[in-house]
Design a protein around this motif. Structure first.
Motif, PDB file in Angstrom:
ATOM      1  N   LEU A   1       0.828  -1.206   0.000  1.00 39.83           N
ATOM      2  CA  LEU A   1       0.000   0.000   0.000  1.00 39.83           C
ATOM      3  C   LEU A   1       0.864   1.258   0.000  1.00 39.83           C
ATOM      4  O   LEU A   1       0.567   2.239  -0.690  1.00 39.83           O
ATOM      5  N   HIS A   2       1.952   1.220   0.766  1.00 41.15           N
ATOM      6  CA  HIS A   2       2.855   2.372   0.801  1.00 41.15           C
ATOM      7  C   HIS A   2       3.476   2.604  -0.572  1.00 41.15           C
ATOM      8  O   HIS A   2       3.618   3.766  -1.006  1.00 41.15           O
ATOM      9  N   ARG A   3       3.859   1.519  -1.264  1.00 38.35           N
ATOM     10  CA  ARG A   3       4.433   1.649  -2.602  1.00 38.35           C
ATOM     11  C   ARG A   3       3.457   2.321  -3.563  1.00 38.35           C
ATOM     12  O   ARG A   3       3.864   3.001  -4.507  1.00 38.35           O
ATOM     13  N   LEU A   4       2.170   2.118  -3.335  1.00 42.29           N
ATOM     14  CA  LEU A   4       1.155   2.731  -4.193  1.00 42.29           C
ATOM     15  C   LEU A   4       0.852   4.170  -3.781  1.00 42.29           C
ATOM     16  O   LEU A   4       0.022   4.835  -4.411  1.00 42.29           O
ATOM     17  N   GLY A   5       1.493   4.641  -2.739  1.00 40.76           N
ATOM     18  CA  GLY A   5       1.260   6.001  -2.283  1.00 40.76           C
ATOM     19  C   GLY A   5       0.010   6.159  -1.437  1.00 40.76           C
ATOM     20  O   GLY A   5      -0.466   7.282  -1.221  1.00 40.76           O
ATOM     21  N   THR A   6      -0.510   5.055  -0.919  1.00 41.84           N
ATOM     22  CA  THR A   6      -1.731   5.101  -0.124  1.00 41.84           C
ATOM     23  C   THR A   6      -1.453   5.681   1.255  1.00 41.84           C
ATOM     24  O   THR A   6      -0.499   5.292   1.921  1.00 41.84           O
ATOM     25  N   ARG A   7      -2.297   6.610   1.666  1.00 40.44           N
ATOM     26  CA  ARG A   7      -2.184   7.165   3.015  1.00 40.44           C
ATOM     27  C   ARG A   7      -3.427   6.879   3.844  1.00 40.44           C
ATOM     28  O   ARG A   7      -3.385   6.887   5.073  1.00 40.44           O
ATOM     29  N   ASP A   8      -4.538   6.616   3.145  1.00 43.60           N
ATOM     30  CA  ASP A   8      -5.793   6.319   3.833  1.00 43.60           C
ATOM     31  C   ASP A   8      -6.454   5.155   3.096  1.00 43.60           C
ATOM     32  O   ASP A   8      -6.771   5.268   1.905  1.00 43.60           O
ATOM     33  N   LEU A   9      -6.611   4.032   3.757  1.00 41.78           N
ATOM     34  CA  LEU A   9      -7.100   2.816   3.110  1.00 41.78           C
ATOM     35  C   LEU A   9      -8.576   2.930   2.766  1.00 41.78           C
ATOM     36  O   LEU A   9      -9.401   3.263   3.612  1.00 41.78           O
ATOM     37  N   ASP A  10      -8.914   2.686   1.486  1.00 44.55           N
ATOM     38  CA  ASP A  10     -10.310   2.700   1.049  1.00 44.55           C
ATOM     39  C   ASP A  10     -10.651   1.353   0.434  1.00 44.55           C
ATOM     40  O   ASP A  10      -9.783   0.506   0.213  1.00 44.55           O
ATOM     41  N   VAL A  11     -11.925   1.149   0.134  1.00 46.08           N
ATOM     42  CA  VAL A  11     -12.399  -0.146  -0.346  1.00 46.08           C
ATOM     43  C   VAL A  11     -11.736  -0.523  -1.661  1.00 46.08           C
ATOM     44  O   VAL A  11     -11.286  -1.669  -1.844  1.00 46.08           O
ATOM     45  N   ALA A  12     -11.650   0.406  -2.597  1.00 45.80           N
ATOM     46  CA  ALA A  12     -11.103   0.091  -3.918  1.00 45.80           C
ATOM     47  C   ALA A  12      -9.640  -0.328  -3.828  1.00 45.80           C
ATOM     48  O   ALA A  12      -9.221  -1.322  -4.437  1.00 45.80           O
ATOM     49  N   THR A  13      -8.850   0.418  -3.058  1.00 45.48           N
ATOM     50  CA  THR A  13      -7.426   0.089  -2.927  1.00 45.48           C
ATOM     51  C   THR A  13      -7.240  -1.217  -2.170  1.00 45.48           C
ATOM     52  O   THR A  13      -6.390  -2.046  -2.529  1.00 45.48           O
ATOM     53  N   ALA A  14      -8.029  -1.410  -1.127  1.00 42.21           N
ATOM     54  CA  ALA A  14      -7.943  -2.662  -0.366  1.00 42.21           C
ATOM     55  C   ALA A  14      -8.273  -3.848  -1.255  1.00 42.21           C
ATOM     56  O   ALA A  14      -7.580  -4.879  -1.238  1.00 42.21           O
ATOM     57  N   ALA A  15      -9.320  -3.741  -2.057  1.00 40.92           N
ATOM     58  CA  ALA A  15      -9.724  -4.842  -2.936  1.00 40.92           C
ATOM     59  C   ALA A  15      -8.653  -5.152  -3.977  1.00 40.92           C
ATOM     60  O   ALA A  15      -8.394  -6.313  -4.304  1.00 40.92           O
ATOM     61  N   ALA A  16      -7.998  -4.103  -4.488  1.00 37.08           N
ATOM     62  CA  ALA A  16      -6.994  -4.300  -5.532  1.00 37.08           C
ATOM     63  C   ALA A  16      -5.713  -4.923  -5.009  1.00 37.08           C
ATOM     64  O   ALA A  16      -4.944  -5.508  -5.780  1.00 37.08           O
ATOM     65  N   THR A  17      -5.479  -4.821  -3.713  1.00 35.13           N
ATOM     66  CA  THR A  17      -4.210  -5.304  -3.138  1.00 35.13           C
ATOM     67  C   THR A  17      -4.393  -6.507  -2.217  1.00 35.13           C
ATOM     68  O   THR A  17      -3.464  -6.877  -1.495  1.00 35.13           O
ATOM     69  N   LEU A  18      -5.554  -7.125  -2.259  1.00 37.20           N
ATOM     70  CA  LEU A  18      -5.824  -8.240  -1.343  1.00 37.20           C
ATOM     71  C   LEU A  18      -4.856  -9.408  -1.516  1.00 37.20           C
ATOM     72  O   LEU A  18      -4.655 -10.188  -0.588  1.00 37.20           O
ATOM     73  N   GLY A  19      -4.257  -9.525  -2.690  1.00 34.78           N
ATOM     74  CA  GLY A  19      -3.322 -10.629  -2.922  1.00 34.78           C
ATOM     75  C   GLY A  19      -2.111 -10.610  -2.022  1.00 34.78           C
ATOM     76  O   GLY A  19      -1.387 -11.610  -1.916  1.00 34.78           O
ATOM     77  N   ALA A  20      -1.889  -9.481  -1.356  1.00 35.99           N
ATOM     78  CA  ALA A  20      -0.765  -9.405  -0.418  1.00 35.99           C
ATOM     79  C   ALA A  20      -1.121  -9.942   0.949  1.00 35.99           C
ATOM     80  O   ALA A  20      -0.231 -10.253   1.751  1.00 35.99           O
ATOM     81  N   VAL A  21      -2.418 -10.089   1.230  1.00 37.28           N
ATOM     82  CA  VAL A  21      -2.823 -10.439   2.600  1.00 37.28           C
ATOM     83  C   VAL A  21      -3.631 -11.729   2.686  1.00 37.28           C
ATOM     84  O   VAL A  21      -3.608 -12.399   3.716  1.00 37.28           O
ATOM     85  N   VAL A  22      -4.363 -12.093   1.630  1.00 38.70           N
ATOM     86  CA  VAL A  22      -5.071 -13.382   1.619  1.00 38.70           C
ATOM     87  C   VAL A  22      -4.630 -14.164   0.392  1.00 38.70           C
ATOM     88  O   VAL A  22      -4.447 -13.594  -0.684  1.00 38.70           O
ATOM     89  N   LYS A  23      -4.465 -15.467   0.555  1.00 37.64           N
ATOM     90  CA  LYS A  23      -3.793 -16.264  -0.473  1.00 37.64           C
ATOM     91  C   LYS A  23      -4.656 -17.391  -1.048  1.00 37.64           C
ATOM     92  O   LYS A  23      -4.136 -18.278  -1.714  1.00 37.64           O
ATOM     93  N   TYR A  24      -5.950 -17.358  -0.772  1.00 38.19           N
ATOM     94  CA  TYR A  24      -6.872 -18.324  -1.371  1.00 38.19           C
ATOM     95  C   TYR A  24      -7.996 -17.573  -2.071  1.00 38.19           C
ATOM     96  O   TYR A  24      -8.479 -16.548  -1.565  1.00 38.19           O
ATOM     97  N   ARG A  25      -8.411 -18.072  -3.228  1.00 35.52           N
ATOM     98  CA  ARG A  25      -9.467 -17.398  -3.985  1.00 35.52           C
ATOM     99  C   ARG A  25     -10.739 -17.264  -3.162  1.00 35.52           C
ATOM    100  O   ARG A  25     -11.376 -16.211  -3.151  1.00 35.52           O
ATOM    101  N   GLU A  26     -11.098 -18.341  -2.446  1.00 32.55           N
ATOM    102  CA  GLU A  26     -12.321 -18.304  -1.641  1.00 32.55           C
ATOM    103  C   GLU A  26     -12.238 -17.232  -0.556  1.00 32.55           C
ATOM    104  O   GLU A  26     -13.209 -16.531  -0.278  1.00 32.55           O
ATOM    105  N   ASP A  27     -11.043 -17.103   0.051  1.00 35.37           N
ATOM    106  CA  ASP A  27     -10.865 -16.078   1.078  1.00 35.37           C
ATOM    107  C   ASP A  27     -10.972 -14.677   0.471  1.00 35.37           C
ATOM    108  O   ASP A  27     -11.597 -13.782   1.047  1.00 35.37           O
ATOM    109  N   ALA A  28     -10.350 -14.503  -0.703  1.00 31.58           N
ATOM    110  CA  ALA A  28     -10.385 -13.191  -1.347  1.00 31.58           C
ATOM    111  C   ALA A  28     -11.819 -12.789  -1.687  1.00 31.58           C
ATOM    112  O   ALA A  28     -12.218 -11.632  -1.488  1.00 31.58           O
ATOM    113  N   GLN A  29     -12.596 -13.736  -2.199  1.00 32.55           N
ATOM    114  CA  GLN A  29     -13.984 -13.438  -2.531  1.00 32.55           C
ATOM    115  C   GLN A  29     -14.780 -13.049  -1.289  1.00 32.55           C
ATOM    116  O   GLN A  29     -15.556 -12.090  -1.295  1.00 32.55           O
TER     117      GLN A  29
END
Length: 298
Positions: free
Chosen positions: A258-286
């Motif tokens: 998130l820092h690399r993307l310049g994020t300072r305040d986490l929002d839904v769109a940014t969180a959704a786009a970067t979920l691959g860094a925090v959850v590692k199963y498709r079912e979990d991501a969904q």
């Protein structure tokens, strides 16, 4: 088990915790205390807990604090004593025989055979390396993935800190290694091995401690973003339906991404786009994507 210094090299559990903190590992009081006792009492330390709670990282931090090499034995299904102890470098032995033949002299069979098992052809695996490299930290990672026979072998080694190599003799540790065993508890470790060790269950860190870990390991991440990331991760861990709750390593990865993307305040769109860094199963991501709005508002 040696600390790489004289006994009492750490004045107290708090002193050890401070030294671990220098390498970025923030141990709570109970973990620092049991690690301190393992060093002082020269006993192996068995760490159990969910994946991602920092069990392996503790061994790495101990090696840094003790200024000792870290020797890692990664366990897996089917591992046996050969993979842990030693092997012979067969290709080099063959080349050695061919060199003797090329010399054109009569070969003394007994002498040639004994020369094949010279020290230079020995391939030391992790356990043997740890016994010979004094002092050292031996990390036996995921012991729960090995079988009963390997546990019995390991118990024997940890009882004597020596191994026998038929062709060379017995190797005894001049200074027994610091031994850290980790388990994700995919199966129960036998009581005999547990009795040999000091034991600690490693919990996921509290919100405040995880923020502290994140700020220590990734100081470039803004404080507000760090707190938001940890808050979301803590909620994800509380979701019992996730196949693999995120560990501290995922917290760090996500915050850095998130820092690399310049994020300072986490929002839904940014969180959704970067979920691959925090959850590692498709079912979990969904599942997480469907709940992100609610999670970020809570």
């Amino acid at each position: 088990m040696s600390t790489g210094a004289e006994p009492g090299g750490f004045a107290s559990a708090a002193d050890l915790a401070a030294r671990l903190g220098e390498s970025g590992y923030l141990a709570d009081e109970s973990l620092a205390t049991i690690a301190f006792l393992a060093l002082e009492m020269q006993r192996p330390l068995l760490l159990e807990g969910e994946p991602g709670t920092g069990k392996t990282a503790l061994a790495e931090a101990l090696a840094a604090a003790l200024d000792a090499p870290l020797v890692r034995l990664q366990c897996y299904e089917g591992i046996d004593a050969t993979q842990a102890l030693y092997d012979w470098d067969f290709p080099r032995q063959i080349l050695h025989l061919r060199t003797l033949e090329a010399a054109g002299e009569a070969i003394d069979v007994d002498k040639a055979e004994s020369s094949l098992f010279d020290e230079r052809f020995l391939l030391a695996r992790p356990v043997l390396r740890a016994l010979r490299e004094a002092p050292a930290v031996l990390l036996v990672d995921e012991i729960d993935r090995a079988d009963d026979e390997f546990e019995a072998f390991l118990l024997e080694v940890l009882s004597t800190y020596q191994v026998s190599i038929p062709e060379l003799g017995t190797v005894t540790a001049a200074r027994p290694p610091v031994v850290v065993l980790t388990s994700n508890r995919t199966r129960e470790i036998h009581d005999a091995l547990k009795r040999r060790c000091l034991y600690h269950w490693v919990e996921h860190p509290s919100f405040a401690r995880e923020v502290e870990i994140l700020r220590t390991r990734a100081p470039e991440v803004p404080a507000q973003l760090a707190e938001q990331v940890v808050g979301v991760v803590q909620q994800l861990r509380a979701d019992e339906q996730l196949l693999k709750p995120p560990g501290v390593a995922e917290t760090l990865d996500w915050a850095r991404a998130l820092h690399r993307l310049g994020t300072r305040d986490l929002d839904v769109a940014t969180a959704a786009a970067t979920l691959g860094a925090v959850v590692k199963y498709r079912e979990d991501a969904q599942r997480v994507r469907q709940a992100l709005d609610k999670i970020l508002r809570s």
